[in-house]
Structure formats: structure tokens, C-alpha cells
Design an enzyme around this catalytic site. Sequence first.
Site, PDB file in Angstrom:
ATOM      1  N   HIS A  11      36.066  63.810  44.802  1.00  0.00           N
ATOM      2  CA  HIS A  11      34.962  64.565  45.421  1.00  0.00           C
ATOM      3  C   HIS A  11      35.425  65.907  46.014  1.00  0.00           C
ATOM      4  CE1 HIS A  11      32.184  61.151  45.116  1.00  0.00           C
ATOM      5  NE2 HIS A  11      33.126  60.378  45.605  1.00  0.00           N
ATOM      6  N   ASP A  38      39.724  65.470  56.297  1.00  0.00           N
ATOM      7  CA  ASP A  38      39.994  64.135  56.899  1.00  0.00           C
ATOM      8  C   ASP A  38      40.863  63.319  55.932  1.00  0.00           C
ATOM      9  OD1 ASP A  38      37.120  62.086  55.924  1.00  0.00           O
ATOM     10  OD2 ASP A  38      37.986  63.862  54.939  1.00  0.00           O
TER      11      ASP A  38
HETATM   12  O1  RIB Z   1      31.739  61.011  50.244  1.00  0.00           O
HETATM   13  C1  RIB Z   1      32.982  61.541  49.852  1.00  0.00           C
HETATM   14  C2  RIB Z   1      33.630  62.239  50.994  1.00  0.00           C
HETATM   15  O2  RIB Z   1      33.876  61.318  52.058  1.00  0.00           O
HETATM   16  C3  RIB Z   1      35.009  62.813  50.638  1.00  0.00           C
HETATM   17  O3  RIB Z   1      35.237  63.970  51.398  1.00  0.00           O
HETATM   18  C4  RIB Z   1      35.957  61.724  51.057  1.00  0.00           C
HETATM   19  O4  RIB Z   1      37.260  62.233  51.370  1.00  0.00           O
HETATM   20  C5  RIB Z   1      35.275  61.227  52.304  1.00  0.00           C
HETATM   21  O5  RIB Z   1      35.638  62.107  53.378  1.00  0.00           O
HETATM   22 CA    CA Z   2      37.320  64.129  52.714  1.00  0.00          CA
END
Ligand code: RIB
Ligand code: CA
Length: 312
Positions: A238, A12
Site C-alpha cells: 500500500h 508507522d
Molecule cells: O491500510 C494500509 C495502511 O495501514 C498502510 O499504511 C499500512 O502500513 C497500515 O499503516
Molecule cells: Ca503505514
Amino acid sequence: MMEKIPVIIDTDPGSDDIFAIFLANSSRLDIRGLSVVAGNMKAELTFENGLAIKEFAGMNTKVAFGAEGPMCIEQRVGSFLHGDRGLGKFDIPKPTGSALKQPSWDFIHDEAVRCRGNLVIIALGPLTNLAAAIIKYPDMESLIKEIVMMGGSADYGNRSAYAEFNIWADPHSARIVFDSGIPVRMLGLNVTNRSAIPFNRMGELYRIKSRISRAVEDVFYYYEEYFRKMNIPGIVIHDAVAVAAVIDPSMFCWMKASVKVETQGTLEDGRTLVYHGDEDRVLVGMDIDMDRYVNLCMDMMEYYRKEEEISV
Ligand code: RIB
Ligand code: CA
């Protein structure tokens, strides 16, 4: 010679997503496609970003558009951190190509059949596309080698006390994925929050000059101020942690556990309950070797510097 691992990246995009896709593209993974889902931004932006990233990175891969929102709740959007168009301050060139005609869930299934059970899904966003594929195709469980996800948390959340965004954005889909029987490796906030790349090391990354490093510096333009304010000693990317876990699982400590997703909660909606039960099937990332992780990111930038040097 190590066999190239066939992967589909479900994403995303998203600031940490674009970095994760660049990392995957610089490694020896065989990226069979990007499957895009709404999450950090609304679908029209994540879809356009998915195509634009593929083209900007010069990736020879397919792009499939998937879910424009969660399975059965109102849409819950991502964080302001990603900027107006989802890639920080990076003004990525508009895409010229187009996505596949088939939606993500059909593409994931068809690619899984082509990979004869060896396909790994790297899930970096809400799990709606994967849940749709599992519901539509009963043979998915036998066709997917494993799902390696950035999602959930074995301790605290980032969208509520205990819920992490990717699960919280569509908890019903997450429950379908965890309960499907497909092997899951979960890189939750409990381990991604330990992966902050110190600000000085981020500076080193940016100084390994290429169009990719310049793009990444713009993508994370809002991040440094945010993480300094949060008293975090660096930048947490992340989604890159999930890609690192596919490239080199030995960089992590893994705990076998059971994981259940809360879908009825009020205060705990979207929480991943990680516990030891009768059949602990999920591999939960619990720690990361930061030296090896940072070196992997440096190697990525070196890859793109060399690629650019050769191309001139
Ligand atoms: O909580 C972090 C996640 O949420 C990551 O994948 C960031 O891109 C959002 O999608
Ligand atoms: Ca993400």
C-alpha cells in the site's frame, strides 16, 4: 535537471512502510526527515523501526518521534501481517543513533518554514502528527505544498466494511487534515488494491541481489501466504503506491472530489466519503499503470544492487 522535491515521510513502520521508505530513498526525492507515529505497531516499536530503517538504508536524514496514539480515541493497532516487531521476519539491526529532541509536529513545521512552501508530506500512517502540526501552527496551510497520503478508500475498507486502517486508527486527526485546506492527494484502498505485484515479479525483485532485496524478502515473508489465501494474485504494498505517486504522478488516473471523514459512525467510523460537491479539492487516485509501477520497483532494486557493487 528536475528540481529535487523536498519531502517528509510520516510513517508507522510497518512492512509496507519500510519498502516505501526504501523506494523513496532510491529516487530523486530530497528526504528531509522521517516523522514516526504509532499505528501498525505501538510507538516504542514504530519509533525504533523508524531509526533502524534510516540507519540500515544509510539515509542521511533526520528522524522525529511523534504521537504515541490517536488524538482522542483508544489506540487501534495494525494487522498481524507485520509480524512481532513490525517488519515481518526481517531482524533489522538495532539503531545506534537517536531521534531529534523536538517532536514530529514541531519538526514538520520548522522544515516547512525552511522549505518556503515547497515541502511535500508523504503520509503513510495515521494522521495524528499532521493534525497536531495543523492545530499548533495556524500557518501550516500556507507552508505545505501538498500531503500525499496512503489512506482512506473511495470504495471498501480493510478494517471495517468501509474504513481503511490509517484513517480508522485516528479519524479525528484525518478529519482535521482533510478539512485543513492543505492540498491532498489520496491513494486509498480503491487504487492500492489494484497494485498487487504478481508473485513471479516479486521473485524477480528478490533476485536483484543486495542487502535491501534480502531484507525486503524477509519483510514480506508472511505476505505471500496471506495474499494467496485472499485470492489476490500478488503482493499489495500500500505505502509504496503513495511514494510512487510523488515520484511520478502521471502513473495514475486522478479524480477531483470532496472527501469527508466519518468520526461519529458505529459501522462506518473512519470511512472516507468521496463525492462530487461544490469545491472538489482532493485528488483521489483511481487507477495505476502497473507496468510503470513494477518497473519503478525493479529500478529501486537495481539502484541498491549498483550502490552495493560500488561500495565493495
Ligand atoms: O491500510 C494500509 C495502511 O495501514 C498502510 O499504511 C499500512 O502500513 C497500515 O499503516
Ligand atoms: Ca503505514
